[in-house]
Design an enzyme around this catalytic site. Sequence first.
Site, PDB file in Angstrom:
ATOM      1  N   ASP A 258       0.760  -1.339  -0.053  1.00  0.00           N
ATOM      2  CA  ASP A 258      -0.082   0.039   0.273  1.00  0.00           C
ATOM      3  C   ASP A 258       0.745   1.379  -0.090  1.00  0.00           C
ATOM      4  OD1 ASP A 258      -2.429   1.538   0.079  1.00  0.00           O
ATOM      5  OD2 ASP A 258      -2.001   2.010   2.201  1.00  0.00           O
ATOM      6  N   SER A 259       0.241   2.438  -0.609  1.00  0.00           N
ATOM      7  CA  SER A 259       0.899   3.399  -0.233  1.00  0.00           C
ATOM      8  C   SER A 259       1.502   3.840   1.106  1.00  0.00           C
ATOM      9  CB  SER A 259       0.067   4.786  -0.848  1.00  0.00           C
ATOM     10  OG  SER A 259      -0.950   4.884  -0.239  1.00  0.00           O
TER      11      SER A 259
ATOM     12  N   CYS B 120      -4.238  -1.625  -2.308  1.00  0.00           N
ATOM     13  CA  CYS B 120      -4.387  -0.103  -2.432  1.00  0.00           C
ATOM     14  C   CYS B 120      -5.259   0.149  -3.612  1.00  0.00           C
ATOM     15  CB  CYS B 120      -3.139   0.458  -2.745  1.00  0.00           C
ATOM     16  SG  CYS B 120      -3.165   2.394  -3.084  1.00  0.00           S
TER      17      CYS B 120
ATOM     18  N   GLU C 147      -2.650   9.553   7.251  1.00  0.00           N
ATOM     19  CA  GLU C 147      -1.019   9.416   7.366  1.00  0.00           C
ATOM     20  C   GLU C 147      -0.535  10.188   8.391  1.00  0.00           C
ATOM     21  OE1 GLU C 147       1.232   7.497   5.282  1.00  0.00           O
ATOM     22  OE2 GLU C 147      -0.633   6.267   5.068  1.00  0.00           O
TER      23      GLU C 147
ATOM     24  N   CYS D 125     -11.171   2.686  -0.598  1.00  0.00           N
ATOM     25  CA  CYS D 125      -9.794   3.237  -0.418  1.00  0.00           C
ATOM     26  C   CYS D 125      -9.342   2.359   0.969  1.00  0.00           C
ATOM     27  CB  CYS D 125      -9.514   4.510  -0.087  1.00  0.00           C
ATOM     28  SG  CYS D 125      -7.922   5.254   0.609  1.00  0.00           S
TER      29      CYS D 125
ATOM     30  N   HIS E 171      -7.449   3.001   3.353  1.00  0.00           N
ATOM     31  CA  HIS E 171      -6.994   3.828   4.471  1.00  0.00           C
ATOM     32  C   HIS E 171      -8.508   3.980   5.257  1.00  0.00           C
ATOM     33  CE1 HIS E 171      -3.228   4.693   2.789  1.00  0.00           C
ATOM     34  NE2 HIS E 171      -2.997   5.427   3.791  1.00  0.00           N
TER      35      HIS E 171
HETATM   36  N1  DGL Z   1      -4.927   3.097   0.375  1.00  0.00           N
HETATM   37  C1  DGL Z   1      -4.830   3.705  -0.696  1.00  0.00           C
HETATM   38  C2  DGL Z   1      -6.171   3.318  -1.470  1.00  0.00           C
HETATM   39  O1  DGL Z   1      -6.714   2.407  -1.250  1.00  0.00           O
HETATM   40  C3  DGL Z   1      -4.417   5.092  -0.509  1.00  0.00           C
HETATM   41  C4  DGL Z   1      -4.125   5.763  -1.814  1.00  0.00           C
HETATM   42  C5  DGL Z   1      -3.246   7.182  -1.435  1.00  0.00           C
HETATM   43  O2  DGL Z   1      -2.108   7.095  -1.123  1.00  0.00           O
HETATM   44  O3  DGL Z   1      -3.863   8.173  -1.688  1.00  0.00           O
HETATM   45  O4  DGL Z   1      -6.475   4.011  -2.479  1.00  0.00           O
END
Ligand code: DGL
Length: 301
Positions: free
Chosen positions: A7-8, A70, A171, A205, A207
């Site tokens: 993931d990011s 992600c 974040e 998402c 997150h």
């Molecule tokens: N968890 C990522 C997703 O599902 C976040 C993406 C981001 O870094 O903006 O899209």
Amino acid sequence: MKIGVFDSGYGGLTILREMRRVLPEYDYLYLGDNARAPYGTHSFDVIYRYTLEAVRYLLAQDCALVILACNTASAKALRTIQQKDLPEINGYGKPVTGYRKRNVLGVIRPTVEAVPGITKTGHVGILGTPATVSSESYVLELEEISHQPSAISRQLVITQQACPMWVPLIEAGEQNSDGADYFVEKYLREILEKDPQIDTLVLGCTHYPLLKEKIDRFADRIRTAGADRAQTYSPIRIIAQGELVAKSLADYLARHGEYREQLSTGGTCRYLTTENAERFAQTATTFLNTPIQAESIQLGI
Ligand code: DGL
């Protein structure tokens, strides 16, 4: 060999947690590109490049499968990686001595497959990053599965809402702040005004489950405030992806012995981040409710 989870940033932990619950026997390697998060406001080229660097890194660390935990990476990079990069990584199908096949899977398809069976009104809202929303991946995949013979045949009305502030808030560790309240209410109000008949909201998402308690509260509040209007609306179901993705991986492994048989079964998990390892470990420990240690690595050098 291990299952790589990418993931990011911290969001993929919501998927990893469910995968380890459903499939505790395997060894996992988690990678969060926290130094370059959020991805969701970047262009296609940048998201594809960052994701490919992460995938190559995880494959080089002995992962047989990489799960893009992600949506942004799944929406923007998965198809190109599967069609262009994986054939090369897999040696164009030529059997090489000691060769082990690799694959990369995303999170959008397993989520989309659950939606038609959940909504009652057929009005569905997708909450995602600006990149996921602009890719139209959810809309296209929902359209695609509606043509499959096994699909629950029904016409869905899909409304999307980009929530650009939610990932940066998480974040930054601000998901419990008043600032988060403001932005959760703002985007929910916007999508529910666009289509008041929505009864199913997809957290598109990974997150967003970290904001789920607020999302539940505000969705309920907005809906109740609208209840004195002439029409009465159905209660809203919020769909988080962790369980759906974990079940879909279990099903995939049951069908694909060529990957299952390569996986080691020590039940371990290592955590990698492109940011500071201590900070990652501290935040991840809160999200996972269990103490973890992390290692810092560099991508793109
Ligand atoms: N968890 C990522 C997703 O599902 C976040 C993406 C981001 O870094 O903006 O899209």
